[in-house]
Structures are given as C-alpha cells and as structure tokens.
Design a protein around this motif. Sequence first.
Motif, PDB file in Angstrom:
ATOM      1  N   ASN A  76      -9.022 -11.066  21.268  1.00  0.00           N
ATOM      2  CA  ASN A  76     -10.115 -10.194  20.399  1.00  0.00           C
ATOM      3  C   ASN A  76      -9.670 -10.274  19.215  1.00  0.00           C
ATOM      4  O   ASN A  76     -10.666 -10.460  18.283  1.00  0.00           O
ATOM      5  CB  ASN A  76     -10.123  -8.758  21.128  1.00  0.00           C
ATOM      6  CG  ASN A  76     -10.721  -7.740  20.296  1.00  0.00           C
ATOM      7  OD1 ASN A  76     -11.939  -7.956  20.292  1.00  0.00           O
ATOM      8  ND2 ASN A  76     -10.351  -6.813  19.512  1.00  0.00           N
ATOM      9  N   SER A  80     -11.933 -11.921  16.210  1.00  0.00           N
ATOM     10  CA  SER A  80     -12.454 -10.955  15.194  1.00  0.00           C
ATOM     11  C   SER A  80     -12.269 -11.620  13.880  1.00  0.00           C
ATOM     12  O   SER A  80     -13.123 -11.669  12.864  1.00  0.00           O
ATOM     13  CB  SER A  80     -11.594  -9.753  15.219  1.00  0.00           C
ATOM     14  OG  SER A  80     -11.976  -8.976  13.916  1.00  0.00           O
ATOM     15  N   LYS A 115     -15.764  -4.568  22.566  1.00  0.00           N
ATOM     16  CA  LYS A 115     -15.474  -5.019  21.190  1.00  0.00           C
ATOM     17  C   LYS A 115     -15.737  -6.506  21.242  1.00  0.00           C
ATOM     18  O   LYS A 115     -16.275  -7.285  20.405  1.00  0.00           O
ATOM     19  CB  LYS A 115     -14.164  -4.733  20.649  1.00  0.00           C
ATOM     20  CG  LYS A 115     -13.884  -3.536  20.238  1.00  0.00           C
ATOM     21  CD  LYS A 115     -12.620  -3.253  19.858  1.00  0.00           C
ATOM     22  CE  LYS A 115     -12.133  -1.799  19.346  1.00  0.00           C
ATOM     23  NZ  LYS A 115     -10.967  -1.509  18.911  1.00  0.00           N
ATOM     24  N   TRP A 118     -19.049  -7.467  21.290  1.00  0.00           N
ATOM     25  CA  TRP A 118     -19.703  -7.263  20.093  1.00  0.00           C
ATOM     26  C   TRP A 118     -19.569  -8.212  19.001  1.00  0.00           C
ATOM     27  O   TRP A 118     -20.395  -8.503  18.290  1.00  0.00           O
ATOM     28  CB  TRP A 118     -19.252  -5.723  19.392  1.00  0.00           C
ATOM     29  CG  TRP A 118     -19.527  -5.549  17.994  1.00  0.00           C
ATOM     30  CD1 TRP A 118     -18.818  -5.844  16.896  1.00  0.00           C
ATOM     31  CD2 TRP A 118     -20.652  -4.701  17.556  1.00  0.00           C
ATOM     32  NE1 TRP A 118     -19.338  -5.022  15.884  1.00  0.00           N
ATOM     33  CE2 TRP A 118     -20.526  -4.588  16.296  1.00  0.00           C
ATOM     34  CE3 TRP A 118     -21.774  -4.043  18.294  1.00  0.00           C
ATOM     35  CZ2 TRP A 118     -21.788  -3.903  15.750  1.00  0.00           C
ATOM     36  CZ3 TRP A 118     -22.529  -3.349  17.587  1.00  0.00           C
ATOM     37  CH2 TRP A 118     -22.776  -3.356  16.417  1.00  0.00           C
ATOM     38  N   TYR A 119     -18.165  -8.727  19.247  1.00  0.00           N
ATOM     39  CA  TYR A 119     -17.780  -9.870  18.300  1.00  0.00           C
ATOM     40  C   TYR A 119     -18.733 -11.130  18.813  1.00  0.00           C
ATOM     41  O   TYR A 119     -19.180 -11.834  17.842  1.00  0.00           O
ATOM     42  CB  TYR A 119     -16.393 -10.032  18.363  1.00  0.00           C
ATOM     43  CG  TYR A 119     -15.475  -9.290  17.523  1.00  0.00           C
ATOM     44  CD1 TYR A 119     -15.962  -8.743  16.395  1.00  0.00           C
ATOM     45  CD2 TYR A 119     -14.487  -8.628  18.287  1.00  0.00           C
ATOM     46  CE1 TYR A 119     -15.237  -7.814  15.817  1.00  0.00           C
ATOM     47  CE2 TYR A 119     -13.685  -7.753  17.692  1.00  0.00           C
ATOM     48  CZ  TYR A 119     -13.899  -7.244  16.515  1.00  0.00           C
ATOM     49  OH  TYR A 119     -13.139  -6.256  15.898  1.00  0.00           O
TER      50      TYR A 119
END
Length: 135
Positions: A76, A80, A115, A118-119
């Motif tokens: 993650n 990001s 997350k 989302w990325y």
Amino acid sequence: VAKQYADALAVREAEFSITRRVGASGIDILVSQTNLANSYHALGRMEQALQLERGVYYDSLRLLGEEDGDTIRSANNYASSLVDLQRFEEAKSLLRKTIPVARRVLGDDNILTLKMRWYYAGALYTDPGATLDDL
C-alpha cells in the motif's frame, strides 16, 4: 515543522545505519527502513521514499510472504508513492496483484483493502493513458 522533519530525518538515517550495521533482524531493518521512507516522504523527497518503499515491499515478500499484513501494508505504501509520482502503470500493475491478496486476507471492508482500491481508482482516474481494459 520543517525543522522537526529534518531533525527526525537525521535520527532515522542514523537508526537505519546502526540497525544494518549491528546485524539486526530482517524485521527490525524493515521497520527502520519504513521509518526512514516516511521521513523522506514528509520532507517531499518522494524519489528517495519510493526507493526505500520498493525495497521494503520486496524484502517483506521474501521474509514474510504475500499474505502477511505488514507485506500488504508495505505494498500500500509503495503504491501510494507510485501514484503520487504519477507512475500509473507501475501502480496499476502492483495493485492488480496485491488487491486480491488484501481482499482475501483482510476482507473487503478492511481499511487497508479500501485504501488500496482507492489508490487504484486514483491511478485510473488520473492516468491520461488509462483505458477500459484497466478496469
């Protein structure tokens, strides 16, 4: 605040150097490396942060396996930074491999899984070269 980040960076660099020099465990080195990457990130030194995050992710895979929570977290962080640096193809490739693992291990409603999704959505939305095949 910038002074505090710069001070923290000096401490994190020393910590990482010492951790490697004294022969600390692989896990301790990964923690130190992650802390250093976070300091670089806070100072806007994104390329240096990315280099460390890439190393943390691949070392986590080797030491802990793909289904370990820390490996998923490092994926993650790496994704990001890739998105932040507009390296969309790399981010999409990484996330296509790691999101299914996060969903299986952590569940669809886990914050880390969300997350990562989302990325991936951000990479698709922001990438001018994205196509329907990326969905």
